[in-house]
Design a protein around this motif. Structure first.
Motif, PDB file in Angstrom:
ATOM      1  N   GLU A   6       0.706  -1.351  -0.159  1.00  0.00           N
ATOM      2  CA  GLU A   6      -0.109   0.236  -0.046  1.00  0.00           C
ATOM      3  C   GLU A   6       0.732   1.314  -0.007  1.00  0.00           C
ATOM      4  O   GLU A   6       0.578   2.146  -0.794  1.00  0.00           O
ATOM      5  N   GLU A   7       1.818   1.303   0.930  1.00  0.00           N
ATOM      6  CA  GLU A   7       2.609   2.173   0.912  1.00  0.00           C
ATOM      7  C   GLU A   7       3.433   2.732  -0.271  1.00  0.00           C
ATOM      8  O   GLU A   7       3.667   3.932  -0.782  1.00  0.00           O
ATOM      9  N   GLU A   8       4.024   1.595  -0.960  1.00  0.00           N
ATOM     10  CA  GLU A   8       4.733   1.628  -2.338  1.00  0.00           C
ATOM     11  C   GLU A   8       3.623   2.424  -3.529  1.00  0.00           C
ATOM     12  O   GLU A   8       4.062   3.236  -4.074  1.00  0.00           O
ATOM     13  N   ARG A   9       2.217   1.781  -3.248  1.00  0.00           N
ATOM     14  CA  ARG A   9       1.550   2.459  -4.489  1.00  0.00           C
ATOM     15  C   ARG A   9       1.109   3.697  -4.222  1.00  0.00           C
ATOM     16  O   ARG A   9       0.910   4.492  -4.850  1.00  0.00           O
ATOM     17  N   VAL A  10       0.690   4.291  -2.823  1.00  0.00           N
ATOM     18  CA  VAL A  10       0.598   5.503  -2.450  1.00  0.00           C
ATOM     19  C   VAL A  10       2.000   6.465  -2.953  1.00  0.00           C
ATOM     20  O   VAL A  10       1.674   7.590  -3.525  1.00  0.00           O
ATOM     21  N   ALA A  11       3.061   5.834  -2.888  1.00  0.00           N
ATOM     22  CA  ALA A  11       4.206   6.723  -3.010  1.00  0.00           C
ATOM     23  C   ALA A  11       4.581   6.763  -4.653  1.00  0.00           C
ATOM     24  O   ALA A  11       4.824   8.056  -5.218  1.00  0.00           O
ATOM     25  N   THR A  12       4.007   5.893  -5.241  1.00  0.00           N
ATOM     26  CA  THR A  12       3.987   5.849  -6.660  1.00  0.00           C
ATOM     27  C   THR A  12       2.991   6.862  -7.413  1.00  0.00           C
ATOM     28  O   THR A  12       3.360   7.655  -8.066  1.00  0.00           O
ATOM     29  N   ALA A  13       1.805   6.690  -6.778  1.00  0.00           N
ATOM     30  CA  ALA A  13       0.780   7.908  -7.122  1.00  0.00           C
ATOM     31  C   ALA A  13       1.393   9.282  -6.887  1.00  0.00           C
ATOM     32  O   ALA A  13       1.127  10.234  -7.690  1.00  0.00           O
ATOM     33  N   ARG A  14       1.771   9.561  -5.830  1.00  0.00           N
ATOM     34  CA  ARG A  14       2.279  10.970  -5.388  1.00  0.00           C
ATOM     35  C   ARG A  14       3.450  11.117  -6.034  1.00  0.00           C
ATOM     36  O   ARG A  14       3.394  12.607  -6.517  1.00  0.00           O
ATOM     37  N   SER A  15       4.394  10.381  -6.474  1.00  0.00           N
ATOM     38  CA  SER A  15       5.322  10.757  -7.717  1.00  0.00           C
ATOM     39  C   SER A  15       4.862  11.047  -8.970  1.00  0.00           C
ATOM     40  O   SER A  15       5.414  11.741  -9.980  1.00  0.00           O
ATOM     41  N   ILE A  16       3.900  10.477  -9.357  1.00  0.00           N
ATOM     42  CA  ILE A  16       3.038  10.805 -10.801  1.00  0.00           C
ATOM     43  C   ILE A  16       2.165  12.000 -10.712  1.00  0.00           C
ATOM     44  O   ILE A  16       2.265  12.740 -11.552  1.00  0.00           O
ATOM     45  N   PHE A  17       1.386  12.015  -9.677  1.00  0.00           N
ATOM     46  CA  PHE A  17       0.174  13.035  -9.713  1.00  0.00           C
ATOM     47  C   PHE A  17       0.621  14.159  -8.655  1.00  0.00           C
ATOM     48  O   PHE A  17       1.258  13.978  -7.616  1.00  0.00           O
ATOM     49  N   THR A  18      -0.023  15.371  -9.093  1.00  0.00           N
ATOM     50  CA  THR A  18      -0.095  16.435  -7.878  1.00  0.00           C
ATOM     51  C   THR A  18      -1.559  16.494  -7.432  1.00  0.00           C
ATOM     52  O   THR A  18      -2.381  16.590  -8.128  1.00  0.00           O
ATOM     53  N   PHE A  19      -1.624  16.129  -5.895  1.00  0.00           N
ATOM     54  CA  PHE A  19      -2.743  16.098  -5.391  1.00  0.00           C
ATOM     55  C   PHE A  19      -3.145  17.539  -4.735  1.00  0.00           C
ATOM     56  O   PHE A  19      -2.115  18.275  -4.191  1.00  0.00           O
ATOM     57  N   ASP A  20      -4.406  18.055  -5.000  1.00  0.00           N
ATOM     58  CA  ASP A  20      -4.633  19.259  -3.861  1.00  0.00           C
ATOM     59  C   ASP A  20      -5.409  18.953  -2.662  1.00  0.00           C
ATOM     60  O   ASP A  20      -5.588  17.699  -2.313  1.00  0.00           O
TER      61      ASP A  20
END
Length: 68
Positions: A6-20
């Motif tokens: 889960e942590e790895e997938r969250v980190a991947t998402a954060r590295s690809i997308f910018t969240f507001d």
């Protein structure tokens, strides 16, 4: 699924997308868990495509699963 996956997938998402601020942490983690699960499904059954549609109402569980 493990917490590490889960942590790895969250980190991947954060590295690809910018969240507001509209992205809730709980929703991001839910999507990460679903993503890991779908990867396992693909691996277990040798899938090369996957489609899903469910019209739920107001955040119903199956709607959340399908849109993650």
């Amino acid at each position: 699924m493990t917490g590490e996956q889960e942590e790895e997938r969250v980190a991947t998402a954060r590295s690809i997308f910018t969240f507001d601020d509209s992205v809730q942490e709980a929703d991001l983690r839910w999507a990460a868990r679903v993503s890991v699960g779908l990867d396992a499904l693909v691996g277990d059954f040798g899938l090369d495509s996957l489609a899903y549609y469910h019209r739920g109402l107001e955040g119903e569980q199956h709607e959340r699963l399908g849109r993650a």
